[in-house]
Design a protein around this motif. Structure first.
Motif, PDB file in Angstrom:
ATOM      1  N   ARG A  85     -33.027 -29.448  -4.764  1.00  0.00           N
ATOM      2  CA  ARG A  85     -32.152 -30.609  -4.573  1.00  0.00           C
ATOM      3  C   ARG A  85     -30.746 -30.146  -4.178  1.00  0.00           C
ATOM      4  O   ARG A  85     -30.090 -30.746  -3.328  1.00  0.00           O
ATOM      5  N   SER A  86     -30.278 -29.054  -4.811  1.00  0.00           N
ATOM      6  CA  SER A  86     -28.957 -28.516  -4.471  1.00  0.00           C
ATOM      7  C   SER A  86     -28.907 -28.123  -3.006  1.00  0.00           C
ATOM      8  O   SER A  86     -27.958 -28.434  -2.281  1.00  0.00           O
ATOM      9  N   ALA A  87     -29.969 -27.411  -2.561  1.00  0.00           N
ATOM     10  CA  ALA A  87     -29.989 -26.922  -1.181  1.00  0.00           C
ATOM     11  C   ALA A  87     -30.066 -28.081  -0.203  1.00  0.00           C
ATOM     12  O   ALA A  87     -29.364 -28.089   0.814  1.00  0.00           O
ATOM     13  N   LEU A 141     -33.122 -24.643 -19.208  1.00  0.00           N
ATOM     14  CA  LEU A 141     -32.707 -25.244 -20.475  1.00  0.00           C
ATOM     15  C   LEU A 141     -33.358 -26.609 -20.674  1.00  0.00           C
ATOM     16  O   LEU A 141     -33.883 -26.922 -21.756  1.00  0.00           O
ATOM     17  N   ALA A 142     -33.370 -27.413 -19.596  1.00  0.00           N
ATOM     18  CA  ALA A 142     -33.976 -28.742 -19.684  1.00  0.00           C
ATOM     19  C   ALA A 142     -35.475 -28.615 -19.976  1.00  0.00           C
ATOM     20  O   ALA A 142     -36.052 -29.421 -20.709  1.00  0.00           O
ATOM     21  N   SER A 167     -34.542 -33.240 -10.838  1.00  0.00           N
ATOM     22  CA  SER A 167     -33.175 -33.782 -10.679  1.00  0.00           C
ATOM     23  C   SER A 167     -32.133 -32.673 -10.787  1.00  0.00           C
ATOM     24  O   SER A 167     -31.013 -32.838 -10.312  1.00  0.00           O
ATOM     25  N   LEU A 168     -32.454 -31.543 -11.419  1.00  0.00           N
ATOM     26  CA  LEU A 168     -31.501 -30.442 -11.416  1.00  0.00           C
ATOM     27  C   LEU A 168     -32.102 -29.158 -10.865  1.00  0.00           C
ATOM     28  O   LEU A 168     -31.917 -28.069 -11.389  1.00  0.00           O
ATOM     29  N   ALA A 217     -27.150 -29.356 -10.609  1.00  0.00           N
ATOM     30  CA  ALA A 217     -26.961 -29.253 -12.062  1.00  0.00           C
ATOM     31  C   ALA A 217     -26.082 -30.408 -12.561  1.00  0.00           C
ATOM     32  O   ALA A 217     -26.288 -30.950 -13.648  1.00  0.00           O
ATOM     33  N   LEU A 218     -25.105 -30.803 -11.727  1.00  0.00           N
ATOM     34  CA  LEU A 218     -24.182 -31.867 -12.110  1.00  0.00           C
ATOM     35  C   LEU A 218     -24.885 -33.228 -12.055  1.00  0.00           C
ATOM     36  O   LEU A 218     -24.686 -34.085 -12.915  1.00  0.00           O
ATOM     37  N   PHE A 219     -25.718 -33.381 -11.033  1.00  0.00           N
ATOM     38  CA  PHE A 219     -26.524 -34.601 -10.870  1.00  0.00           C
ATOM     39  C   PHE A 219     -27.479 -34.725 -12.051  1.00  0.00           C
ATOM     40  O   PHE A 219     -27.574 -35.760 -12.705  1.00  0.00           O
ATOM     41  N   GLY A 220     -28.178 -33.628 -12.350  1.00  0.00           N
ATOM     42  CA  GLY A 220     -29.129 -33.625 -13.461  1.00  0.00           C
ATOM     43  C   GLY A 220     -28.435 -33.821 -14.795  1.00  0.00           C
ATOM     44  O   GLY A 220     -28.963 -34.498 -15.682  1.00  0.00           O
ATOM     45  N   GLY A 221     -27.247 -33.240 -14.934  1.00  0.00           N
ATOM     46  CA  GLY A 221     -26.478 -33.421 -16.178  1.00  0.00           C
ATOM     47  C   GLY A 221     -26.246 -34.898 -16.449  1.00  0.00           C
ATOM     48  O   GLY A 221     -26.418 -35.383 -17.579  1.00  0.00           O
TER      49      GLY A 221
END
Lengths: 337, 248
Positions: free
Chosen positions: A255-257, A138-139, A250-251, A73-77
Motif C-alpha cells: 500500500r505504501s508503494a 506488530l499488528a 492497511s499497513l 503505517a500511518l494509514f493503518g495506525g
C-alpha cells in the motif's frame, strides 16, 4: 479602451482562487460519482480513503522532500485505532471513530517521523520500509486486539448524526468521504501556503540554505510528519468505518508503494496532483482489470512508463505541457506569415 | 564594539592542516577582505565560523557569547549570517518568497500554519523594499530559477540583509558574475548597513580595494598578513604565498 490590461492579482487572491477551484472540482467530481456510478460507491469510497493517504504522503514527500516507502503505517495506525475503539470499546459514533483514526495516525506519524528522520536519502528509505514492516508484524502479533491475519471485524458504526445509516449501497459512507476530502483539502491548502508550509518547501529545496536562515529543520519535519499522520489516519478511519473491517493490508509495504506511485503519477508537491493521480490511477486500474483480467498489470505499467517519460512532473503538469505544445506550433506559423 | 572574535581556530583533515591557529577579530563597521590562493582554506574558515565544520581546537565568540559548539541555525539566530560562493536559493519559489521566508524566520513566525504566508503586509512590504533597493523590484514575482545569475547573487545579498546580521560573511559575492553585472554587486555591498561587521572572501583585487578597509591573507591554512589594502599588494610574504617558488 484604455484599461485592456488586467491588473495583476495579489498572491493571496490567486491562491484563494486555486483553492476555491480545487474545492469546486472535488464537489463536482463527488456529485458525478454519486449520480453516474451509484453501484460503485463502495469502490469510490476506497478511492477517497486512498486519496487521503496520498495527500498525506504528498505533505512529507512532495512538500518536504522526505523519501518514504512506509507511509501506509500511518494509514493503518488510524484504521486500527478507529477499528479497535469500535470493536473493543463498543463505540459506534462514526465521528468519534474518525477522530480516533486522526489521533492514531497523528501518534503513528510522530513516532515513525522520529525514526525515519534520523537518516536522509537511501538509508531514510530503508528505515521507512522497516517502520511499515515492523508495524505490520506488530499488528499480526497482537492478534487479540487486531484480529491478526484474519483482520479486525465487528466494526458497526451507528448512523451519521444519528440519522444517516451506513447502508449496503454505501451512499452515507461515500458522502462522508467526499465531505472529509473537502475539509482536508481546504485545511491542507491553508497549511502549505502558510509560513510553515513555505518553510517546508524551503527544506525540500535546500536544507543547508534553510539552516543558514536560522531555521530548525528536524522539528519542522517531525511536526509535518505528525500532521501527515493525522490525514493518513483519517483515511484509515474512513476505510474502517465504511467497510467495517481492518486488515493487515492497511499497513502493508504494498500500500505504501502504490501510494508513492500514485503521487508520482499525479505530480508530487501539488495537492491537486496527488488527488488527480489517485483518482485517475485507481479508476484506470479498476476499469482495465475488469476489461482484461490477464494483462491489466501490463497496461498499468505501460501507463506509468508513459507518464514518467513524457510528464516527469506528473499529470498535474499536463495542461501547461499542452499549452506549451500549442504555442510552439503556433509560433512558426506566425513567423512564416 | 567587538562583534566577532576567533581564537586559535585549528582543523585538520587527517594529515592535512586546513586551519592553523587562525585568530582575528571584527568590530562593528569593519569591512574585512579575506584573500588567499586557491586551496588556502578560505571557505573552510567560513564553514568553521558558521558552524558547518567543527574545529579541533580554538574558540569563536559572537558578540560576547561563546558559540564554538553551537549549531549553524543557532548562530544565525544570534546574528552570524553568511552567503554562499555558489548561489543557494529556493529556485522553485518566487524571488519575493525567498526574502519573505528569511523575514518570517527572523521574526519567529515559521511555526504558524494557518494563515497565508503573505498575510502580514508589513513583512511583505519589507521584502519588497529589500528587493527594490537592489533593483530587483521588477522580478519580485518571478521564479528564482528563471532570473539571471547576477540577479540571483543580489537575491543572496537581499536575504542576508533581511536576516539583520551583526556579522556578515560573504563567500565570493561576485563569483560567476559578468563584468557588466559587477557594478550592481559592488553597489549592493557598498550599501550594506554601516554598523554591521563584514568579512568578504574575494579573489578580485579590484573589488577588494574598492570595498575593504582591511585585508587578511590566508595561505595553507595560516594567516600570513593582516593590514591595509594598500599594503597587501606590495607585501613580500603575500607575494610569496601567491606565487610560491616562482616569486622567490
Amino acid at each position: 479602451m484604455a484599461a485592456t490590461k488586467m491588473a495583476p492579482r495579489s498572491p493571496i487572491a490567486r491562491d484563494r482562487l486555486v483553492t476555491a477551484g480545487g474545492l469546486a472540482a472535488i464537489a463536482a467530481a463527488g456529485a458525478i460519482g454519486l449520480v453516474l456510478f451509484p453501484n460503485d460507491l463502495g469502490f469510490l469510497t476506497r478511492v477517497l480513503a486512498t486519496a487521503l493517504l496520498v495527500l498525506s504522503l504528498d505533505l512529507v514527500t512532495g512538500y518536504c522532500g522526505v523519501a518514504t516507502l512506509g507511509h501506509a503505517a500511518l494509514f493503518g495506525g488510524g484504521a486500527y485505532a478507529s477499528g479497535m475503539l469500535a470493536a473493543h470499546g463498543g463505540i459506534q459514533d462514526p465521528l468519534v471513530l474518525l477522530a480516533a483514526g486522526l489521533a492514531g495516525g497523528l501518534v503513528t506519524g510522530l513516532v515513525s517521523g522520529l525514526v525515519i528522520l534520523r537518516a536522509t536519502g537511501l538509508p531514510q528509505l530503508v528505515l521507512s520500509i522497516a517502520v511499515v514492516q515492523l508495524a505490520s508484524a506488530l499488528a499480526n502479533k497482537l492478534s487479540g486486539w487486531t484480529g491478526g491475519s484474519d483482520g479486525l471485524s465487528g466494526i458497526s458504526p451507528g448512523p451519521l448524526f444519528g440519522r444517516f445509516a451506513f447502508d449496503l449501497w454505501g451512499q452515507t459512507g461515500y458522502l462522508l468521504g467526499v465531505a472529509l476530502l473537502l475539509v482536508v483539502f481546504a485545511a491542507l491548502r491553508a497549511l502549505v501556503l502558510s509560513p510553515f508550509g513555505l518553510l517546508c518547501r524551503g527544506i525540500r529545496e535546500d536544507v543547508i540554505r534553510v539552516g543558514a536562515l536560522g531555521a530548525r529543520v528536524r522539528p519542522a519535519l517531525v511536526a509535518m510528519y505528525g500532521i501527515s499522520g493525522a490525514v493518513a489516519g483519517l483515511g484509515g478511519a474512513l476505510s474502517a468505518v465504511t467497510t467495517g473491517v481492518v486488515g493487515l493490508d492497511s499497513l502493508s509495504f504494498e500500500r505504501s508503494a502504490s501510494a508513492l506511485v500514485m503521487l508520482v503519477f499525479g505530480g508530487a508537491g501539488s495537492l491537486g496532483g496527488a488527488l488527480v493521480g489517485t483518482v485517475v490511477f485507481q479508476v484506470f486500474e479498476h476499469a482495465v482489470s475488469a476489461a482484461n483480467p490477464f494483462h491489466w498489470l501490463t497496461l498499468v505499467g505501460l501507463l506509468l512508463i508513459a507518464v514518467v517519460l513524457f510528464l516527469p512532473r506528473g499529470l498535474q503538469a499536463l495542461p501547461a505541457r499542452l499549452a506549451g505544445l500549442v504555442r510552439r506550433r503556433a509560433a512558426p506559423a506566425r513567423g512564416g506569415a | 564594539m567587538e562583534l566577532l572574535r576567533v581564537e586559535a581556530l585549528t582543523l585538520a583533515f587527517g594529515g592535512l592542516r586546513v586551519a592553523r591557529e587562525i585568530s582575528l577579530a571584527l568590530a562593528s563597521g569593519d569591512r574585512l577582505a579575506l584573500i588567499g590562493p586557491n586551496g588556502a582554506g578560505k571557505t573552510t574558515f567560513v564553514n568553521l565560523v558558521t558552524g558547518q565544520l567543527a574545529p579541533d581546537a580554538g574558540r569563536i565568540v559572537l558578540a560576547g557569547e561563546d558559540v564554538t559548539r553551537m549549531a549553524v541555525a543557532a548562530r544565525v539566530r544570534r546574528g552570524l549570517v553568511r552567503t554562499f560562493q555558489i548561489s543557494r536559493l529556493f529556485r522553485d519559489m518566487s524571488v519575493r518568497d525567498n526574502v519573505l521566508l528569511a523575514i518570517l524566520q527572523r521574526e519567529g513566525r515559521t511555526a504558524r500554519a494557518i494563515r497565508h504566508a503573505a498575510t502580514d503586509r508589513t513583512l511583505v512590504a519589507e521584502a519588497d523594499a529589500h528587493l527594490e533597493r537592489l533593483g530587483l523590484g521588477e522580478v519580485a514575482g518571478d521564479r528564482v530559477g528563471a532570473i539571471a545569475y547576477g540577479q540571483q547573487r543580489l537575491v543572496e545579498i537581499a536575504i542576508a540583509v533581511a536576516l539583520r546580521p551583526k556579522v556578515l560573511l560573504l563567500d565570493e559575492p561576485a563569483a560567476g558574475v559578468s563584468r557588466a553585472e559587477q557594478p550592481r554587486i559592488v553597489a549592493a555591498l557598498a550599501a550594506l548597513p554601516p554598523d554591521i561587521a563584514v568579512l568578504m572572501i574575494e579573489h578580485d583585487m579590484d573589488l577588494v580595494l574598492r570595498l575593504a578597509r582591511r585585508v587578511v591573507v590566508l595561505a595553507a591554512g595560516a594567516l600570513v598578513f593582516d593590514g591595509s589594502p594598500e599594503a597587501v599588494v606590495s607585501d613580500p610574504g603575500v607575494r610569496a604565498a601567491y606565487l610560491g617558488s616562482y616569486g622567490t
